[in-house]
Structure formats: C-alpha cells, structure tokens
Design a protein around this motif. Structure first.
Motif, PDB file in Angstrom:
ATOM      1  N   LEU A 376      -4.456  -0.170  -9.602  1.00  0.00           N
ATOM      2  CA  LEU A 376      -3.696   0.028  -8.364  1.00  0.00           C
ATOM      3  C   LEU A 376      -2.777   1.233  -8.477  1.00  0.00           C
ATOM      4  CD1 LEU A 376      -2.812  -0.992  -5.554  1.00  0.00           C
ATOM      5  CD2 LEU A 376      -1.112  -2.406  -6.731  1.00  0.00           C
ATOM      6  N   ASN A 380      -3.063   4.623  -6.041  1.00  0.00           N
ATOM      7  CA  ASN A 380      -1.968   5.098  -5.183  1.00  0.00           C
ATOM      8  C   ASN A 380      -1.356   6.401  -5.661  1.00  0.00           C
ATOM      9  OD1 ASN A 380      -2.229   2.933  -3.434  1.00  0.00           O
ATOM     10  ND2 ASN A 380      -0.674   1.686  -4.480  1.00  0.00           N
ATOM     11  N   LYS A 402      -3.631  -5.189   0.388  1.00  0.00           N
ATOM     12  CA  LYS A 402      -2.274  -5.098   0.929  1.00  0.00           C
ATOM     13  C   LYS A 402      -1.400  -4.127   0.152  1.00  0.00           C
ATOM     14  CE  LYS A 402      -2.278  -9.895   2.576  1.00  0.00           C
ATOM     15  NZ  LYS A 402      -1.617 -11.220   2.458  1.00  0.00           N
ATOM     16  N   LYS A 403      -1.775  -3.852  -1.085  1.00  0.00           N
ATOM     17  CA  LYS A 403      -0.955  -3.001  -1.953  1.00  0.00           C
ATOM     18  C   LYS A 403      -1.479  -1.571  -2.043  1.00  0.00           C
ATOM     19  CE  LYS A 403      -0.028  -7.104  -4.787  1.00  0.00           C
ATOM     20  NZ  LYS A 403      -0.166  -7.717  -6.139  1.00  0.00           N
ATOM     21  N   GLU A 405      -2.278   2.060  -0.704  1.00  0.00           N
ATOM     22  CA  GLU A 405      -1.721   3.001   0.271  1.00  0.00           C
ATOM     23  C   GLU A 405      -2.854   3.784   0.926  1.00  0.00           C
ATOM     24  OE1 GLU A 405       0.974   5.245  -2.124  1.00  0.00           O
ATOM     25  OE2 GLU A 405       2.391   3.579  -2.358  1.00  0.00           O
TER      26      GLU A 405
END
Length: 456
Positions: A376, A380, A402-403, A405
């Motif tokens: 993750l 991002n 949801k996490k 970007e």
C-alpha cells in the motif's frame, strides 16, 4: 498544416490544412446558435439523434477503425473495439440521461423546493491521440444529452479521425452546430477556451497540458474536467490467483501498445509470491506479437511518435542503470516505424525512473513488497492517482481499496472505463469525473428552485 505520420512506417500519409480563424469563428457561432434550440429539445428527441450517431458508427466500423490504425498505430482489432465502445457510450447516455438528470426534491421552508439540472452552453473538448473515438464520445455523449452543444479540438496528429467523427454527426442528421471538430494546432486552442461562447472545458492529456488548460479556464471563471496521466499500481498479494492476475495485467499493460493513462504500470508483488509472479509475467509478455497494426494477429503496434519512443527508451535505460533488472526487450530495432519491444523490468524500487515517471508504452515494471502494508505504501508513493487494481480475496481487496489514493480501484479485474461507472483521478491525475451519472453532472447548472409560500 497538420501532418500525419503513420507510426508503423514513419512515412507521412496525410497533410491537412488547419482551420482558419474565419472557420473557427463560424463553428463557434454555429455551436452557440444550435445550443439555443437544443437546450429546449426533449430528452426523447435528443436521444433519437444520439442513437442515430451510434447506429452510423456501428454500420461503418470497417471504415472508421483503420483511421486509428493509420494515424496513431492502434492494432486493428483494438480499433474496431474502440468504435463499438464509443457507440455504446452514446447509446448509454441516450437511454439514461433523463434518469441521471431527474430533478431532486429537497424539503425546506418552501411549499416546494428542488434542484433541476439545466444545460450551460457550448462545451469544448481538448483531446489526445491515444483513443480518438472513445475519448470523443466519453466527452460529448453526456454533454449533448444534457442539452449542451460540443466543439472538439482533437490532437493535431489525428485529423482524419477528428473529421470522421464530425462526419458521423452529419450523416446521422444531427442539427448543424450540435457537434463539430476544430482542426487546430495546439497553440491555437487558448483563444477558443477564452471565447465567451465556450462555457466549459473537458481536457484529457498530460499533467502539464492539463495544468495549462486549467489555468486558462480558471482565469475565465469556467469549469473544467481534467483526466490526466497515471502511474497506476497493480497490487498482487500472496493469496491472489497468480495465473489470472498475470493474464489480466498483461492485457492491461499492453492495450494500445501500453499507451493508456489507466494501464497497469507498476506491478507491486508481495514477497512470498514475487519470483513466481515475475516468471508468469515474463511468460505472458513473451507470448505477445509486436508488428504491423493493420494485421489481425498483431497484439502490440508501434509507439505513436518517434519522440515518444525515444522518451520511453530513456526511461528504460535509466532504470536499468539505476539497478532495475531487464528480463526482456529494452532495445530499439533498426527497422521502419516507431516500434518498441515488449519489455519487462524487475526489482524496480522507489526513486528509479520507471517507478516515479509514467511509462507510456509496452513496459512492465515489477516491484517487490514485503507485506500488504508495504504494498500500500508503494502504491500511494506517486504524484499520480488515476486508477489501481488489487489481486487478493474480494473482502481483502475491498478493504484495501479504501486506503488507495486513486479515483477508481478494480478488485480481481482489469481497470477500464465504462459508460455506466464514473472515472477520473486525484492528485496530478486530474479532477472531476467522466462517465456514469457523475459525468453528466459536470457540465450542468444545478439550479435550486424555491416555490412559495413559506410553509408553517
């Protein structure tokens, strides 16, 4: 003069005289006149025109698709599919625009209060070369069904495609001025954006170009939608179906020879399955056939322009010098045209060119992640935020989405644009949304209406 070079041969195939100032003025005036009538046309009658446009495209796929193959090198199978998809977009908005723009009742102190969605006027689309038909209809289909008129300033390297799109509207019997193409050099678009008759701008292209268009539009207090570059991550976790992920990510990476903003560009693989995934990707990539885009068997055509190929090669060479492992490709052939081999880079790390920059071509970039949290973080770690994919269990993928970007996330599937679903980015990938119900709301006046008397 707009000069067209066939990227498969490197030879000039067409020269088109750019529109004169008089022609631009005539088309602006026609768009404004048409708007004054079109805004009052019912959804049913608008839909009839837009469906007629879609019907014409479906009937003429074999005439329209080769224009893309010739002007920007799209493999003919993909070119046919693009014409069909553009027609689908037109049909979708013809069928759903009235529902998407239905008045919204909002209780207040009024006897009746609501929001109605009204057209705003002529909208300008400033479009790139990589999907000439699809991007045109992604822009114009919702705008037209909302009651606006459209002018399209297409990339100067695809004037044949631009004129063909305008001709579709003529053959379909669309009112004069409803949609037209402005065949202009890029530097001549600013006065059109500033023209008082243009009420909004839709731009697809580079972040640099988007910043310039946004600045001009903002200085005139005009809304804009920007769909810009992307360095889209594909996160492959240890519990993923590796075979399916490798096959789909291969397709995502090489569509249009990798020249797509939402292509999977950074493949981030969890450590326990990293070596297996690299081996699978190498096998999948090796099966692709690079060649003449006019041939049915071709999977990967040329890069659209020689300067774009040179930039892609610089990115590959720089990344290798920085420590990336070159598993295949990476060398420019000496033959005609602007072909680039399917290339696979492994062991890419943050800070390397292929990690930080958008690679616009058939280059797979594989990055090792220690675990989900690290994957993750790597995903991002980009100035872009257009789209992403996650390969894992559905529940785990949705939780991770949801996490991430990005403006859209696909879980266990290919990232794509779909008329039914909104698409767009964050960060340097742009703002605003196209497609779905969100897209048609970008260029309307959401007018609040309050009807008295005041309720007790």
């Amino acid at each position: 003069m707009l000069t067209v070079t066939n990227p498969a041969t490197g030879k000039v195939v067409r020269e088109v005289e750019a529109a004169s100032d008089e022609t631009v003025e005539r088309k602006l005036a026609a768009a404004q006149r048409a708007f004054l009538d079109w805004r009052n046309v019912s959804y049913t009658d608008r839909a009839a025109v837009v469906k007629a446009v879609a019907d014409d495209m479906r009937q003429r796929v074999e005439d329209l698709a080769p224009l893309m193959t010739e002007e920007m090198g799209k493999p003919i199978r993909e070119a046919r599919a693009e014409v069909e998809k553009a027609a689908w977009c037109a049909e979708h908005y013809a069928e759903h625009a009235e529902q998407y723009l239905a008045p919204q009742s909002l209780p207040s102190d009024a006897a009746n209060s609501y929001v109605q969605h009204l057209p705003i006027g002529p909208v300008l689309g400033v479009l790139p070369w990589n999907a000439p038909f699809w991007l045109a209809f992604r822009f114009c289909a919702p705008a037209l069904m909302a009651g606006n008129t459209c002018l399209m300033k297409h990339d100067p390297h695809v004037p044949g495609c631009a004129q063909a799109i305008a001709d579709v509207f003529v053959r379909a019997g669309a009112p004069g001025g409803l949609f037209d193409a402005l065949l202009l050099e890029t530097e001549r678009v600013e006065p059109v954006i500033r023209d008082k008759r243009i009420r909004a701008v839709s731009f697809t292209g580079s972040s640099k170009g988007g910043a310039a268009v946004a600045s001009i539009a903002a200085s005139e207090i005009k809304p804009a939608v920007l769909e810009l570059g992307g360095s889209d991550p594909g996160i492959i976790l240890a519990d993923a179906d590796l075979e399916k992920a490798a096959e789909i990510l291969k397709i995502s990476r090489i569509i249009n020879a990798g020249q797509s903003c939402i292509a999977a560009k950074r493949l981030i693989v969890e450590a326990p399955v990293y070596d297996d995934m690299v081996a699978l990707l190498k096998e999948k990539f090796a099966s692709l056939k690079v060649g003449d885009p006019a041939l049915e068997e071709t999977d990967v055509g040329p890069i659209a322009r020689e300067n774009l190929r040179a930039e892609l090669h610089r990115q590959v060479e720089t990344s290798v010098k920085q420590g990336a492992r070159l598993l295949m490709g990476g060398e420019i052939n000496s033959g005609p045209g602007y072909f680039y081999p399917v290339t696979l880079l492994a062991d890419v790390e943050p800070g390397m060119c292929a990690f930080t920059e958008e690679t616009f071509g058939p280059v797979g970039v594989v990055i090792r992640a220690e675990n989900e949290a690290h994957a993750l973080e790597l995903a991002n770690d980009s100035e872009y935020g257009l789209a992403a994919s996650v390969w894992s269990s559905a529940d785990r993928g949705e939780a991770l989405a949801k996490k991430i970007e990005a403006g859209q996330v696909a879980v266990n599937g290919i990232v794509k644009t779909d008329p039914r679903l909104p698409s767009g980015g964050i960060k340097k990938s742009g703002y605003g949304r196209e497609l779905g119900p969100h897209g048609i709301h970008e260029f309307v006046n959401a007018q609040q209406v309050w009807v008295g008397p005041v309720r007790d």
